[in-house]
Write a protein that holds these residues in place. Structure first.
Motif, PDB file in Angstrom:
ATOM      1  N   PHE A  18       0.244  -1.438   0.312  1.00 54.98           N
ATOM      2  CA  PHE A  18      -0.609  -0.305  -0.036  1.00 54.98           C
ATOM      3  C   PHE A  18       0.711   1.665   0.016  1.00 54.98           C
ATOM      4  CE2 PHE A  18      -2.605   2.871   1.829  1.00 54.98           C
ATOM      5  CZ  PHE A  18      -3.905   3.088   1.078  1.00 54.98           C
ATOM      6  N   GLY A  19       0.652   1.615  -1.187  1.00 52.96           N
ATOM      7  CA  GLY A  19       0.639   3.482  -1.094  1.00 52.96           C
ATOM      8  C   GLY A  19       0.417   4.373  -0.491  1.00 52.96           C
ATOM      9  N   THR A  20       1.428   4.954   0.230  1.00 54.10           N
ATOM     10  CA  THR A  20       0.801   6.859   1.446  1.00 54.10           C
ATOM     11  C   THR A  20       0.996   7.763   0.947  1.00 54.10           C
ATOM     12  OG1 THR A  20       2.722   6.733   2.960  1.00 54.10           O
ATOM     13  CG2 THR A  20       0.519   4.726   3.059  1.00 54.10           C
ATOM     14  N   GLY A  25      -1.472  14.790   2.395  1.00 49.49           N
ATOM     15  CA  GLY A  25      -2.089  16.262   1.205  1.00 49.49           C
ATOM     16  C   GLY A  25      -1.815  17.454   1.177  1.00 49.49           C
ATOM     17  N   LYS A  26      -0.563  17.380   1.547  1.00 45.23           N
ATOM     18  CA  LYS A  26       0.542  18.978   1.142  1.00 45.23           C
ATOM     19  C   LYS A  26       0.500  19.322   0.366  1.00 45.23           C
ATOM     20  CE  LYS A  26       0.920  19.451   6.553  1.00 45.23           C
ATOM     21  NZ  LYS A  26       2.215  19.276   7.345  1.00 45.23           N
ATOM     22  N   GLY A  27       0.666  20.358   0.241  1.00 40.37           N
ATOM     23  CA  GLY A  27       1.367  20.904  -1.650  1.00 40.37           C
ATOM     24  C   GLY A  27       0.522  20.385  -2.443  1.00 40.37           C
ATOM     25  N   THR A  35      -6.115  13.359   0.434  1.00 37.67           N
ATOM     26  CA  THR A  35      -5.917  14.134   1.748  1.00 37.67           C
ATOM     27  C   THR A  35      -6.160  12.626   3.762  1.00 37.67           C
ATOM     28  OG1 THR A  35      -8.347  14.844   1.705  1.00 37.67           O
ATOM     29  CG2 THR A  35      -6.357  16.542   1.103  1.00 37.67           C
ATOM     30  N   SER A  36      -6.484  11.708   3.286  1.00 39.25           N
ATOM     31  CA  SER A  36      -6.175  10.955   4.108  1.00 39.25           C
ATOM     32  C   SER A  36      -5.775  12.114   5.603  1.00 39.25           C
ATOM     33  CB  SER A  36      -5.973   9.571   4.149  1.00 39.25           C
ATOM     34  OG  SER A  36      -6.929   8.809   3.276  1.00 39.25           O
ATOM     35  N   ASP A  37      -6.323  12.324   6.481  1.00 40.37           N
ATOM     36  CA  ASP A  37      -5.869  12.602   7.835  1.00 40.37           C
ATOM     37  C   ASP A  37      -5.834  10.865   9.006  1.00 40.37           C
ATOM     38  OD1 ASP A  37      -8.250  11.267   8.984  1.00 40.37           O
ATOM     39  OD2 ASP A  37      -8.750  13.836   9.574  1.00 40.37           O
ATOM     40  N   PRO A 281       7.745 -11.405 -14.528  1.00 42.59           N
ATOM     41  CA  PRO A 281       9.243 -11.560 -13.937  1.00 42.59           C
ATOM     42  C   PRO A 281       9.719 -10.962 -13.256  1.00 42.59           C
ATOM     43  CG  PRO A 281       8.831 -12.509 -16.591  1.00 42.59           C
ATOM     44  CD  PRO A 281       8.376 -11.827 -15.958  1.00 42.59           C
ATOM     45  N   THR A 282      10.121 -11.038 -12.076  1.00 42.13           N
ATOM     46  CA  THR A 282      10.832  -9.636 -11.012  1.00 42.13           C
ATOM     47  C   THR A 282      10.272  -9.200  -9.944  1.00 42.13           C
ATOM     48  OG1 THR A 282      11.639  -7.648 -12.482  1.00 42.13           O
ATOM     49  CG2 THR A 282      12.876  -9.829 -12.919  1.00 42.13           C
ATOM     50  N   VAL A 283       8.920  -9.077  -9.938  1.00 40.74           N
ATOM     51  CA  VAL A 283       8.055  -8.393  -9.233  1.00 40.74           C
ATOM     52  C   VAL A 283       7.762  -9.264  -8.489  1.00 40.74           C
ATOM     53  CG1 VAL A 283       5.192  -7.136  -9.308  1.00 40.74           C
ATOM     54  CG2 VAL A 283       6.552  -7.473 -11.301  1.00 40.74           C
ATOM     55  N   SER A 284       7.848  -8.283  -6.718  1.00 39.98           N
ATOM     56  CA  SER A 284       7.543  -9.082  -5.688  1.00 39.98           C
ATOM     57  C   SER A 284       6.707  -8.230  -5.147  1.00 39.98           C
ATOM     58  CB  SER A 284       8.694  -8.382  -4.541  1.00 39.98           C
ATOM     59  OG  SER A 284      10.248  -8.761  -5.433  1.00 39.98           O
ATOM     60  N   SER A 285       6.877  -7.076  -5.246  1.00 37.86           N
ATOM     61  CA  SER A 285       5.235  -6.886  -4.919  1.00 37.86           C
ATOM     62  C   SER A 285       4.734  -5.756  -6.256  1.00 37.86           C
ATOM     63  CB  SER A 285       5.036  -6.259  -3.493  1.00 37.86           C
ATOM     64  OG  SER A 285       4.158  -5.823  -2.437  1.00 37.86           O
ATOM     65  N   VAL A 286       3.219  -5.406  -6.058  1.00 40.25           N
ATOM     66  CA  VAL A 286       2.838  -4.281  -6.766  1.00 40.25           C
ATOM     67  C   VAL A 286       2.005  -2.698  -5.857  1.00 40.25           C
ATOM     68  CG1 VAL A 286       0.649  -3.309  -8.503  1.00 40.25           C
ATOM     69  CG2 VAL A 286       1.940  -5.574  -8.862  1.00 40.25           C
ATOM     70  N   ILE A 287       2.651  -1.816  -5.735  1.00 37.42           N
ATOM     71  CA  ILE A 287       2.211  -0.970  -4.692  1.00 37.42           C
ATOM     72  C   ILE A 287       0.870  -0.510  -5.347  1.00 37.42           C
ATOM     73  CG2 ILE A 287       2.740   1.212  -3.854  1.00 37.42           C
ATOM     74  CD1 ILE A 287       5.717   0.594  -4.525  1.00 37.42           C
ATOM     75  N   ILE A 288      -0.248  -0.291  -4.538  1.00 35.69           N
ATOM     76  CA  ILE A 288      -1.522  -0.125  -4.374  1.00 35.69           C
ATOM     77  C   ILE A 288      -1.945   1.541  -4.131  1.00 35.69           C
ATOM     78  CG2 ILE A 288      -2.700  -2.057  -5.265  1.00 35.69           C
ATOM     79  CD1 ILE A 288      -4.258  -1.947  -3.108  1.00 35.69           C
ATOM     80  N   GLY A 289      -2.808   2.152  -4.265  1.00 35.86           N
ATOM     81  CA  GLY A 289      -3.324   2.838  -3.307  1.00 35.86           C
ATOM     82  C   GLY A 289      -4.615   3.571  -3.527  1.00 35.86           C
ATOM     83  N   ALA A 290      -4.640   4.190  -2.838  1.00 37.03           N
ATOM     84  CA  ALA A 290      -6.961   4.172  -2.831  1.00 37.03           C
ATOM     85  C   ALA A 290      -6.864   5.463  -1.869  1.00 37.03           C
ATOM     86  CB  ALA A 290      -7.063   3.790  -2.152  1.00 37.03           C
ATOM     87  N   ARG A 291      -7.718   6.550  -2.441  1.00 33.24           N
ATOM     88  CA  ARG A 291      -8.287   7.815  -1.294  1.00 33.24           C
ATOM     89  C   ARG A 291      -9.200   7.703  -0.262  1.00 33.24           C
ATOM     90  NH1 ARG A 291      -9.061  12.375  -6.268  1.00 33.24           N
ATOM     91  NH2 ARG A 291      -9.204  10.482  -7.449  1.00 33.24           N
TER      92      ARG A 291
END
Length: 344
Positions: A18-20, A25-27, A35-37, A281-291
């Protein structure tokens, strides 16, 4: 949740992480992402952990440190149940010591990250960009120092040129330092440049790919199509200037095939795009994001099933593009793109 080795290391990581970047939510860039708190972040992390997703990726530059702070607060009391990956190297200020990968900068950056995260160690530290001004010997020696001090467990890079990854590995072998085990890279059905040089290098050197932006910077969400322009509320209106470029016809060709397979499988376009990556090949993990929770649950649905070989072949064909020089002449060599699954 499937777990995999991170490159040629002993660290086991979930196939989805999971990508944070949506925390804080700054910038102008990160506020468009999300803009998750801390309360919202805690709920999203609860859902991740319930699903077996235990690797959380952040960076000091995400919302000027706020992402690390919110992540640290959200995992308080359960640090032993999760893995933290963070990145450093991009500018955190205007001063000459506020960017790069010098020994001075890396030590200070790690100390700052540990404080913001509220922890005594980082499971995976990645250098966010190649710093041409600092000798590779200094960089790798500092990573060794930080690992021996117990402040980081493993080291990797992000967005690095292949020759610098190889140079770092050679120096690690020469001096007996820990090798790089991860490379956080852009890779998607509309961005397959990773395969030309970095993927063979990763397979040879035991470097696991952590894939960022698996949906091509939000272009493969199912909201865009050949006859469907960018929705009014899409974040792409504000962030497209930062996105990896893609030719329109390639984008629509891929979307057409994704939508056809979605109709066949009952899966969503994002789930199919992520599932395709999980077989590479070579993919260890896929980073997903979510708002929000809905996006997260949809992306988590990318695991636990598999595309058929015929569907994978169709996606391969739809997304195919000539690699950059000097790799083009080797496309016809038998086995060039058939890396051994044992090296994943």
């Amino acid at each position: 949740m499937e777990y995999r080795q991170l490159g040629r290391s002993g660290l086991r990581v979930p196939a989805l992480s999971f990508g944070t970047g949506t925390f804080g939510g700054k910038g102008p860039l990160f506020s468009a992402w999300g803009t998750s708190d801390a309360a919202e972040a805690r709920r999203l992390i609860d859902i991740c952990i319930e699903a077996g997703l235990t690797l959380f990726d952040t960076a000091d530059v995400y919302s000027a440190g706020a992402s690390e702070e919110i992540l640290g607060e959200a995992i308080r009391g359960r640090r032993g149940n999760v893995l933290i990956s963070t990145k450093t190297g991009l500018p955190m200020g205007d001063g000459p010591r506020d960017w790069g990968a010098s020994r001075d900068r890396l030590i200070r950056a790690v100390e700052d990250a540990l404080r913001r995260l509220g922890t005594d160690h980082i499971d995976l530290l990645q250098l966010h960009a190649f710093d041409a001004s600092t000798p590779t010997e200094e960089v790798m020696g500092t990573l060794d120092l930080l690992i021996r001090a117990g402040k980081i467990r493993y080291a990797g890079v992000s967005n690095y040129p292949g020759w610098q990854v190889m140079k770092a590995q050679a120096l690690a072998d020469q001096h007996g330092w820990p090798r790089l085990v991860a490379h956080q890279v852009y890779y998607s059905l509309i961005g397959r440049a990773y395969e030309a040089d970095l993927m063979p290098l990763a397979a040879d050197q035991g470097v696991g790919a952590l894939v960022w932006s698996p949906l091509g910077w939000g272009r493969l969400t199912g909201k865009i199509g050949r006859d469907r322009p960018l929705p009014e509320g899409s974040r792409l209106h504000e962030t497209e200037q930062f996105a990896p470029p893609v030719e329109a016809e390639l984008l629509y060709r891929v979307i057409d095939e994704l939508e056809a397979i979605a109709a066949e499988t009952g899966k969503t376009v994002p789930q199919i795009a992520i599932n395709w990556l999980l077989r590479r090949p070579t993919v260890s993990s896929v980073i997903i994001g979510a708002r929000n929770e809905e996006q997260l649950r949809q992306n988590l649905g990318a695991v636990g099933w598999a595309l058929t070989p015929e569907q994978i072949a169709r996606l391969d064909a739809a997304s195919d593009a000539l690699p950059p020089y000097p790799h083009t002449p080797y496309r016809q060599q038998e086995g060039f793109a058939r890396l051994s699954p044992a090296l994943v």
